[in-house]
Design a protein around this motif. Structure first.
Motif, PDB file in Angstrom:
ATOM      1  N   VAL A  40      29.586 -23.570 -33.047  1.00 21.53           N
ATOM      2  CA  VAL A  40      31.037 -23.434 -33.146  1.00 21.53           C
ATOM      3  C   VAL A  40      31.331 -22.516 -34.323  1.00 21.53           C
ATOM      4  N   ASP A  41      32.145 -21.467 -34.108  1.00 24.43           N
ATOM      5  CA  ASP A  41      32.438 -20.559 -35.216  1.00 24.43           C
ATOM      6  C   ASP A  41      33.822 -20.817 -35.800  1.00 24.43           C
ATOM      7  N   SER A  42      34.165 -20.092 -36.853  1.00 19.36           N
ATOM      8  CA  SER A  42      35.432 -20.293 -37.559  1.00 19.36           C
ATOM      9  C   SER A  42      36.622 -19.699 -36.818  1.00 19.36           C
ATOM     10  N   CYS A  43      36.369 -19.079 -35.664  1.00 24.50           N
ATOM     11  CA  CYS A  43      37.429 -18.481 -34.839  1.00 24.50           C
ATOM     12  C   CYS A  43      37.709 -19.320 -33.603  1.00 24.50           C
ATOM     13  N   ASP A  44      37.336 -20.594 -33.643  1.00 19.49           N
ATOM     14  CA  ASP A  44      37.547 -21.527 -32.528  1.00 19.49           C
ATOM     15  C   ASP A  44      36.864 -21.054 -31.249  1.00 19.49           C
ATOM     16  N   ARG A  45      35.628 -20.604 -31.415  1.00 19.56           N
ATOM     17  CA  ARG A  45      34.821 -20.188 -30.277  1.00 19.56           C
ATOM     18  C   ARG A  45      33.516 -20.977 -30.267  1.00 19.56           C
ATOM     19  N   LEU A  46      33.011 -21.192 -29.067  1.00 24.12           N
ATOM     20  CA  LEU A  46      31.718 -21.854 -28.891  1.00 24.12           C
ATOM     21  C   LEU A  46      30.739 -20.828 -28.355  1.00 24.12           C
ATOM     22  N   TRP A  47      29.646 -20.610 -29.111  1.00 20.88           N
ATOM     23  CA  TRP A  47      28.593 -19.673 -28.705  1.00 20.88           C
ATOM     24  C   TRP A  47      27.423 -20.496 -28.164  1.00 20.88           C
ATOM     25  N   VAL A  48      27.054 -20.212 -26.936  1.00 21.10           N
ATOM     26  CA  VAL A  48      25.989 -20.952 -26.259  1.00 21.10           C
ATOM     27  C   VAL A  48      24.843 -20.006 -25.936  1.00 21.10           C
ATOM     28  N   MET A  49      23.634 -20.361 -26.360  1.00 21.44           N
ATOM     29  CA  MET A  49      22.457 -19.587 -25.966  1.00 21.44           C
ATOM     30  C   MET A  49      21.923 -20.176 -24.674  1.00 21.44           C
ATOM     31  N   GLU A  50      22.241 -19.514 -23.572  1.00 18.07           N
ATOM     32  CA  GLU A  50      21.868 -19.966 -22.236  1.00 18.07           C
ATOM     33  C   GLU A  50      20.499 -19.406 -21.874  1.00 18.07           C
ATOM     34  N   THR A  51      19.522 -20.286 -21.681  1.00 13.35           N
ATOM     35  CA  THR A  51      18.175 -19.827 -21.338  1.00 13.35           C
ATOM     36  C   THR A  51      18.068 -19.431 -19.874  1.00 13.35           C
ATOM     37  N   GLY A  52      18.889 -20.060 -19.022  1.00 12.96           N
ATOM     38  CA  GLY A  52      18.817 -19.799 -17.585  1.00 12.96           C
ATOM     39  C   GLY A  52      17.604 -20.392 -16.915  1.00 12.96           C
ATOM     40  N   LEU A  53      16.834 -21.218 -17.660  1.00  6.75           N
ATOM     41  CA  LEU A  53      15.548 -21.727 -17.179  1.00  6.75           C
ATOM     42  C   LEU A  53      15.633 -23.219 -16.884  1.00  6.75           C
ATOM     43  N   ALA A  54      15.248 -23.618 -15.700  1.00  8.83           N
ATOM     44  CA  ALA A  54      15.290 -25.026 -15.292  1.00  8.83           C
ATOM     45  C   ALA A  54      13.894 -25.581 -15.080  1.00  8.83           C
ATOM     46  N   ASP A  55      13.765 -26.910 -15.241  1.00  2.29           N
ATOM     47  CA  ASP A  55      12.510 -27.631 -15.011  1.00  2.29           C
ATOM     48  C   ASP A  55      11.371 -27.014 -15.821  1.00  2.29           C
ATOM     49  N   ILE A  56      11.608 -26.871 -17.105  1.00  2.00           N
ATOM     50  CA  ILE A  56      10.702 -26.141 -17.998  1.00  2.00           C
ATOM     51  C   ILE A  56       9.305 -26.762 -18.030  1.00  2.00           C
ATOM     52  N   LEU A  57       9.228 -28.084 -18.054  1.00  2.00           N
ATOM     53  CA  LEU A  57       7.935 -28.759 -18.150  1.00  2.00           C
ATOM     54  C   LEU A  57       7.312 -29.056 -16.790  1.00  2.00           C
ATOM     55  N   GLY A  58       8.049 -28.776 -15.722  1.00  2.00           N
ATOM     56  CA  GLY A  58       7.527 -29.048 -14.389  1.00  2.00           C
ATOM     57  C   GLY A  58       7.168 -27.772 -13.663  1.00  2.00           C
ATOM     58  N   GLU A  59       8.079 -27.324 -12.809  1.00  2.00           N
ATOM     59  CA  GLU A  59       7.922 -26.064 -12.087  1.00  2.00           C
ATOM     60  C   GLU A  59       9.026 -25.124 -12.544  1.00  2.00           C
ATOM     61  N   PRO A  60       8.797 -24.381 -13.629  1.00  2.00           N
ATOM     62  CA  PRO A  60       9.863 -23.572 -14.234  1.00  2.00           C
ATOM     63  C   PRO A  60      10.477 -22.580 -13.249  1.00  2.00           C
TER      64      PRO A  60
END
Length: 409
Positions: free
Chosen positions: A125-145
């Motif tokens: 969360v920044d001081s400008c009322d914004r939420l920055w999200v680092m989206e990996t786009g990766l699912a089931d990382i420990l199974g079948e990525p």
């Protein structure tokens, strides 16, 4: 100032004045379902498996406490969520953000919406009322990525819950299959909202990506200090022994100097050293990517044995850097006005049971230090007991946390 739940348990942590509040705790995570039929359908399809949902990242904006749930395994219902801080439930249900649709995995052939989040680890969360999200786009990382969407920086307007921008990392930002982007910090002030920079460490590819909001552009930086230390990759947490090779991960920004630049303190997860670099270097693409700039990165010192850390955050008022201590069941502190050596690293909070694997920390606008612990090594390698408390979110005032430590200037 917002009132937090009255049920919060008080945990004394050694020094008389320091009290750590257990605000929320769960055996397993549950969600704020639209209706029972919706939940039952996800359970039947395997899209919700309660035991596979592990909270990892945390940050606060006003009456929302954001909590991420990465898709380590299949069965994660929603990756980006929040908890209303006026909740009277000690084990509240997570509310998907910005809504359920943005968090459900797309069906084969579907094109994800701009606000769609597959799997995120950290957010800011920044001081400008914004939420920055680092989206990996990766699912089931420990199974079948499955790489469902490209790694992207997704920025939300917290006042409207709408996406301001989605920026897919460029091919030159990514180091093949090695790259793993699990953290993000934002360099901005209220007066420079349109000139923000984001710094994204690549813990698997041992690099750092810099993103300029004004230019809507990014570049990748290489440096030997981004690598893990082979002598400090053997870890034992909560009775579980494992070996990790995670490189640069924890980043924290010091206060702006007279020219508006800051010091970035950083470290690899599998390391006990702390390094720094001035943002004047990082923001300048030609300078940052010039091999001759190697010596502009600095070794601050060594924190001591068993001080490996997943996350760090800086409090500007006290000039103190906080660092999680995953092998010490707590959070450490260091004041950069002192030389970085073990004698000058203080223990801000510690609890052998409630702080097993302090995965993330954040400081809010009221200068509360929020701590998320989640027993992640047991989740990954052994399995968690659904009959005991596994996940906790706790908080303490920054001044209380450092009182009586070497971190006080």
């Amino acid at each position: 100032m917002m009132k937090l739940p009255l049920f919060a348990a008080l945990i004394y942590i050694g020094r008389a004045a320091a009290v750590l509040e257990e605000v929320f705790a769960w055996k397993e995570l549950d969600f704020d379902w639209p209706n029972d039929e919706f939940k039952n359908d996800l359970v039947k399809s395997g899209e919700y498996v309660a035991g596979n949902n592990l909270p990892l990242g945390v940050d606060r904006w006003k009456d929302k406490l954001f909590v991420t749930v990465p898709r380590w395994k299949s069965g994660v219902a929603a990756s980006l969520n929040y908890i209303p801080l006026n909740s009277t439930d000690k084990s509240p249900k997570l509310v998907p953000y910005p809504d359920w649709k943005a968090n459900i995995l797309p069906k084969k052939g579907e094109t994800p919406e701009e606000n769609h989040i597959v799997s995120t680890f950290r957010l800011k969360v920044d001081s400008c009322d914004r939420l920055w999200v680092m989206e990996t786009g990766l699912a089931d990382i420990l199974g079948e990525p499955s790489q469902i969407s490209p790694p992207a920086i997704v920025i939300f307007d917290l006042k409207t819950d709408k996406v301001i921008r989605r920026y897919n990392l460029k091919g030159t930002d990514i180091k093949g299959d090695d790259s793993f982007f699990a953290n993000i910090v934002v360099d901005v002030t209220k007066d420079t909202c349109d000139k923000a920079f984001a710094y994204v460490p690549d813990l698997g590819g041992y690099g750092l990506v810099v993103y300029s909001f004004a230019d809507n552009n990014s570049w990748r930086i290489k440096h030997n200090y981004f690598y893990f230390d082979p002598l400090h990759g053997d870890l034992t947490v909560g009775g579980v022994n494992f070996q990790w090779t995670d490189g640069v991960f924890g980043l924290a920004l010091g206060p702006p100097n007279e020219n508006g630049f800051r010091t970035v303190y950083f470290h690899a997860l599998a390391s006990t050293n702390e390094f720094s670099v001035n943002t004047q270097v990082l923001r300048n693409e030609s300078l940052a990517t010039d091999p001759h700039s190697y010596e502009l990165f600095k070794l601050e010192g060594n924190k001591g044995e068993n001080t490996q850390s997943t996350a760090s955050v800086f409090d500007e008022k006290t000039n103190v850097l906080f660092l999680t201590q995953i092998q010490k069941d707590g959070v450490a502190c260091w004041n950069p006005r002192r030389k970085l050596e073990p004698a000058n690293v203080g223990i801000a909070v510690h609890h052998q049971e409630n702080l097993i694997f302090t995965n993330d920390i954040a400081i809010d606008s009221d200068r509360n230090l929020w701590i998320l612990s989640d027993k992640m090594p047991a989740f990954v390698y052994k399995g968690l007991d659904p009959l005991e408390i596994n996940y906790r979110i706790l908080k303490i005032g920054v001044d209380e946390a450092i009182n009586g430590t070497r971190c006080v200037a």
